[in-house]
Design a protein around this motif. Structure first.
Motif, PDB file in Angstrom:
ATOM      1  N   MET B  32      44.539  24.635  19.672  1.00 25.92           N
ATOM      2  CA  MET B  32      43.182  24.164  19.389  1.00 25.92           C
ATOM      3  C   MET B  32      42.157  25.234  19.734  1.00 25.92           C
ATOM      4  SD  MET B  32      42.899  21.313  17.956  1.00 25.92           S
ATOM      5  CE  MET B  32      44.146  22.033  16.944  1.00 25.92           C
ATOM      6  N   PRO B  93      41.617  11.422   8.027  1.00 25.12           N
ATOM      7  CA  PRO B  93      41.475  12.650   8.817  1.00 25.12           C
ATOM      8  C   PRO B  93      42.432  12.701  10.003  1.00 25.12           C
ATOM      9  CG  PRO B  93      39.560  11.249   9.080  1.00 25.12           C
ATOM     10  CD  PRO B  93      40.384  10.656   8.003  1.00 25.12           C
ATOM     11  N   THR B  96      45.697  13.988   8.616  1.00 26.01           N
ATOM     12  CA  THR B  96      45.659  15.430   8.361  1.00 26.01           C
ATOM     13  C   THR B  96      45.821  16.215   9.647  1.00 26.01           C
ATOM     14  OG1 THR B  96      44.134  15.018   6.564  1.00 26.01           O
ATOM     15  CG2 THR B  96      44.276  17.255   7.345  1.00 26.01           C
ATOM     16  N   PHE B  97      45.066  15.831  10.660  1.00 26.95           N
ATOM     17  CA  PHE B  97      45.072  16.563  11.919  1.00 26.95           C
ATOM     18  C   PHE B  97      46.438  16.461  12.596  1.00 26.95           C
ATOM     19  CE2 PHE B  97      44.064  16.779  16.493  1.00 26.95           C
ATOM     20  CZ  PHE B  97      43.577  18.060  16.505  1.00 26.95           C
ATOM     21  N   THR B  98      47.020  15.262  12.617  1.00 22.66           N
ATOM     22  CA  THR B  98      48.317  15.063  13.269  1.00 22.66           C
ATOM     23  C   THR B  98      49.398  15.894  12.584  1.00 22.66           C
ATOM     24  OG1 THR B  98      47.591  12.806  13.562  1.00 22.66           O
ATOM     25  CG2 THR B  98      49.848  13.288  14.140  1.00 22.66           C
ATOM     26  N   SER B 247      35.155  12.947  12.060  1.00 17.54           N
ATOM     27  CA  SER B 247      36.183  12.847  11.027  1.00 17.54           C
ATOM     28  C   SER B 247      36.168  14.087  10.139  1.00 17.54           C
ATOM     29  CB  SER B 247      35.986  11.582  10.203  1.00 17.54           C
ATOM     30  OG  SER B 247      34.666  11.471   9.786  1.00 17.54           O
ATOM     31  N   LEU B 250      37.839  16.861  12.170  1.00 16.96           N
ATOM     32  CA  LEU B 250      39.299  16.782  12.174  1.00 16.96           C
ATOM     33  C   LEU B 250      39.882  17.480  10.941  1.00 16.96           C
ATOM     34  CD1 LEU B 250      40.119  13.198  13.459  1.00 16.96           C
ATOM     35  CD2 LEU B 250      40.390  15.351  14.630  1.00 16.96           C
ATOM     36  N   TYR B 251      39.220  17.328   9.786  1.00 19.95           N
ATOM     37  CA  TYR B 251      39.680  18.037   8.602  1.00 19.95           C
ATOM     38  C   TYR B 251      39.590  19.536   8.799  1.00 19.95           C
ATOM     39  CZ  TYR B 251      40.377  14.210   5.470  1.00 19.95           C
ATOM     40  OH  TYR B 251      40.881  13.113   4.873  1.00 19.95           O
ATOM     41  N   LEU B 253      39.576  21.269  11.633  1.00 18.73           N
ATOM     42  CA  LEU B 253      40.599  21.748  12.560  1.00 18.73           C
ATOM     43  C   LEU B 253      41.976  21.719  11.911  1.00 18.73           C
ATOM     44  CD1 LEU B 253      39.454  19.914  15.799  1.00 18.73           C
ATOM     45  CD2 LEU B 253      39.229  22.329  15.292  1.00 18.73           C
ATOM     46  N   GLY B 254      42.278  20.615  11.217  1.00 13.25           N
ATOM     47  CA  GLY B 254      43.591  20.480  10.599  1.00 13.25           C
ATOM     48  C   GLY B 254      43.839  21.568   9.580  1.00 13.25           C
TER      49      GLY B 254
END
Lengths: 205, 348
Positions: B32, B93, B96-98, B247, B250-251, B253-254
Motif C-alpha cells: 500500500m 470497488p 477490485t481492491f481485494t 470508493s 479503492l479503484y 489503489l487497486g
C-alpha cells in the motif's frame, strides 16, 4: 477440525448461492450468485486436494464463461411481469424436469450407499498415485491413456467453433476495414509531393 | 516464521495462523505504501516527459502528494446515486481492491520467502487476474448510468481477449520451467543462457513472448495505451464516473496494485525474479527482494514511459491486436517451444 469447518462453510454457501441463483428476481444478481457458487465449488475441490481442477474451474467458468453470461444478461431489457406470466404455461415442463432431477438424486444417493466407487480402471486394479501432484497425474493420463478421446474432444470443439463462426458471419460490402500492414507500408513519398512553384505559376496535381 | 512462533511457546496451529497473518501484513502494508509512492512516481515521470514539473508542493519534492490526496478523499462524502443498485455499487470497488491484493500471495520475494508456495501458483495468478474484470463490470452495471455501462462492456470484452494470449504465453514459460510453481519457475531461470544469465528473457525463443506479455499486461490492467475503459475523451471517467471519495480511492489503489503485480510477474516469469541478472556470486550479496523490487520499478518505469508517449488505441484496433496478432503468434510459439524442447529431449 478446521477442514470440517471449511467444508461446511463452502458447502452451505454453495447450496445457499445456488438457491438464490434461481430465486433472484434480477438476472444480473443471478449470475453473480452463480459465480459465488462456482467459487465455493472451487473451495471444495481444494479441500479434497484437487487444486488443479479448482483453479481451472475459476479460470474457465468464473473468468470466461460467467463474464460472457454477465455480458449478455447486462444488456437484457427485462420485463418482470412478462417473466411471471409464463409461469402457468411452463409449469408442467418444470415439474417434469424437477422429477427427473429428483430421480437422479435418489439414484445417486442409492449408488453411494451401495458402497464407494473404485477409482482407477474398471476392475479397481489401478489405484490413484499419491506421490505426484494432481496436475502431473491429470496430464499423464490425458496424454497417454486417454489421448485419442482427448484429441477427439478438441476436434469437436474446433468444429463447433468454426460452425458458430460460419453460421453467424455475414459479409458486409458497405463497410471499410482498416488494412494495418498497408498503412504501415505507406511512406511519406507515396502520399505527398514537394514542389516549389515559380512566382505567379500554379501547381499541377 | 512458524518456527519462531513455536519457539515462543505456541502450539503449531496458532503459530501457523499468526505467521500467516504476519506474512499478509508484511506484504500488504509495504504494498500500500508502495502504491502511494508509485502514483507519485507515475505523475513525476509523466510530468518530466511532458516537460512539466508534476507534484512539487506537498512535502519535499512533493513526496507527500499521494498521502494528501488519500486524506482528501477519505474526508469526502461517499455519494451513492439514487438510481444505482446500492449493494453491488458498494461491493464493486471492494472487489477490485481485494482481488488486486490477492495475487501477491504467491509471488516469491526471495528464495523461500513466499506466503503461499502452492503447486499451481501460476494458475492461481491467472485465476485471480481473471477476476479483476468483475469489479469493473459490476461497477458499470450497478451505476445505472450510460458511460459506466459502455465502459463495463468494453472492459469485459477487452480483458477476456488478452487473457487468452496471456495464457498461451505462460504455457511457453511453464513448458520450459516444467512447473506451475512460481518458486520453481524462478529457480529454473538460474544460469538459463550460457550458464551465466539469469532469466528466460535472454532466450531467443522466449524473448518475443516477453514483449507480448508486457503489451498484454498493459491491456489486462487497462493501462495506456489500452485504457479504453476510462477513456476520458469518450466516456468521462468510464466505470468510475459515479464513484466518489473512498470508493473511488479503492479503484485507484487497486488499479496501481494491479500494475505493480503485472510488473512483478514480468520480473518473476521472464527476468529471473529475485535472482540477480547475472549468475555471479558477488551479485548474490544483495538480497533477493531488493533485486525483485528493482526489477518491478524498472518495469513500472516502462509502463509510465508508454503511458506518457503512446496515444490511445481505438477499440477495433485493440481487438484486432489481441485476436489477430497476439493469439496466432502466441499459439505458434507454443508449438515452436514445445517442439524445440521435445527435439532436445528436455522432458526426458
Amino acid at each position: 477440525m478446521i477442514q470440517a469447518f471449511a467444508f461446511y462453510l463452502f458447502a452451505a454457501l454453495m447450496i445457499l448461492s445456488g438457491a438464490v441463483t434461481i430465486m433472484a428476481r434480477n438476472p444480473v444478481h443471478s449470475v453473480l450468485w452463480l459465480i459465488l457458487a462456482f467459487f465455493n465449488a472451487a473451495g471444495l475441490m481444494v479441500l479434497v486436494g484437487a487444486e488443479f481442477i479448482a483453479m481451472l474451474l475459476i479460470i474457465v467458468y468464473v473468468g470466461a464463461v460467467a463474464v460472457l453470461f454477465l455480458f449478455v444478461v447486462m444488456m437484457l431489457d427485462i420485463d418482470f411481469s412478462e417473466l411471471r406470466g409464463g409461469f402457468i404455461k411452463n409449469f408442467p415442463l418444470g415439474m417434469l424436469l424437477a422429477l427427473v432431477l429428483l430421480a437422479e438424486l435418489m439414484f445417486g444417493v442409492g449408488a453411494f450407499t451401495a458402497g464407494p466407487l473404485q477409482l482407477g480402471v474398471a476392475d479397481g486394479a489401478g489405484a490413484v498415485p499419491v506421490d505426484i501432484s494432481n496436475t502431473e497425474a491429470i496430464g499423464a493420463l490425458l496424454y497417454t491413456r486417454y489421448l485419442f478421446v482427448f484429441e477427439a474432444a478438441g476436434i469437436i470443439l474446433l468444429v463447433a467453433m468454426i460452425g458458430a463462426i460460419v453460421l453467424t458471419h455475414r459479409e458486409r460490402k458497405d463497410t471499410r476495414g482498416q488494412n494495418v500492414s498497408k498503412q504501415i507500408a505507406r511512406r511519406p513519398e507515396d502520399a505527398t509531393v514537394n514542389v516549389r512553384p515559380e512566382v505567379g505559376k500554379g501547381v499541377q496535381l | 516464521m512458524t518456527e519462531f512462533f513455536q519457539w515462543l511457546g505456541l502450539s503449531y496451529e496458532w503459530a501457523w495462523g499468526l505467521s500467516t497473518i504476519c506474512g499478509i501484513l508484511l506484504i500488504a502494508l509495504p504494498l500500500m505504501l508502495g502504491v502511494a509512492m508509485i502514483i507519485y512516481a507515475d505523475r513525476k515521470i509523466w510530468a518530466a516527459m511532458a516537460l512539466r514539473r508534476g507534484p512539487n508542493v506537498v512535502g519535499p519534492f512533493g513526496l507527500l502528494q499521494s498521502f494528501a490526496d488519500g486524506l482528501k478523499v477519505f474526508l469526502q462524502e461517499t455519494i451513492i446515486p439514487s438510481a444505482a443498485n446500492k449493494g453491488l455499487f458498494i461491493l464493486a470497488p471492494i472487489l477490485t481492491f481485494t482481488v488486486a491484493l490477492l495475487a501477491w500471495a504467491v509471488i516469491p520475494f526471495n528464495s523461500g520467502a513466499v506466503l503461499a508456495n502452492i503447486n499451481v501458483g501460476l494458475l492461481y495468478v491467472l485465476a485471480i487476474s481473471s477476476l479483476g474484470v468483475y469489479g469493473v463490470v459490476i461497477a458499470g452495471w450497478s451505476s445505472n448510468s450510460k458511460y459506466p455501462f459502455f465502459s463495463a462492456m468494453r472492459a469485459s470484452a477487452q480483458m477476456i481477449s488478452y487473457e487468452v494470449s496471456i495464457g498461451f504465453i505462460l504455457i511457453c514459460v511453464v513448458l520450459w520451467a516444467g512447473s506451475f510453481n512460481l518458486h520453481t519457475i524462478v529457480e529454473a531461470q538460474r544460469g538459463h543462457v550460457f550458464g551465466i544469465i539469469n532469466g528466460f528473457v535472454a532466450n531467443p525463443l522466449l524473448f518475443p513472448m516477453w514483449v507480448m506479455f508486457l503489451i498484454s499486461g498493459m491491456a489486462e490492467t487497462g493501462r495506456a495505451p489500452f485504457d479504453l475503459t476510462e477513456a476520458e475523451s469518450e466516456l468521462v471517467a468510464g466505470y468510475q464516473t459515479e464513484y466518489s471519495s473512498m470508493s473511488f480511492a479503492l479503484y485507484w489503489l487497486g488499479e496501481y496494485a494491479n500494475v505493480l503485480l503485472m510488473c512483478a510477474l514480468n520480473a518473476t516469469l521472464f527476468w529471473g525474479g529475485y535472482l540477480p541478472p547475472l549468475d555471479i556470486p558477488v551479485l548474490y550479496l544483495i538480497p533477493g527482494w531488493i533485486w525483485l523490487i528493482g526489477k518491478i520499478l524498472f518495469f513500472f518505469f516502462i509502463f509510465s514511459w508508454v503511458k506518457a508517449t503512446v496515444p490511445r488505441y481505438r477499440y477495433d484496433q485493440l481487438m484486432r491486436l489481441g485476436w489477430k496478432v497476439f493469439l496466432p503468434v502466441s499459439l505458434l510459439f507454443v508449438v515452436l517451444v514445445s517442439g524445440y524442447l521435445m527435439a532436445i529431449g528436455h522432458f526426458a
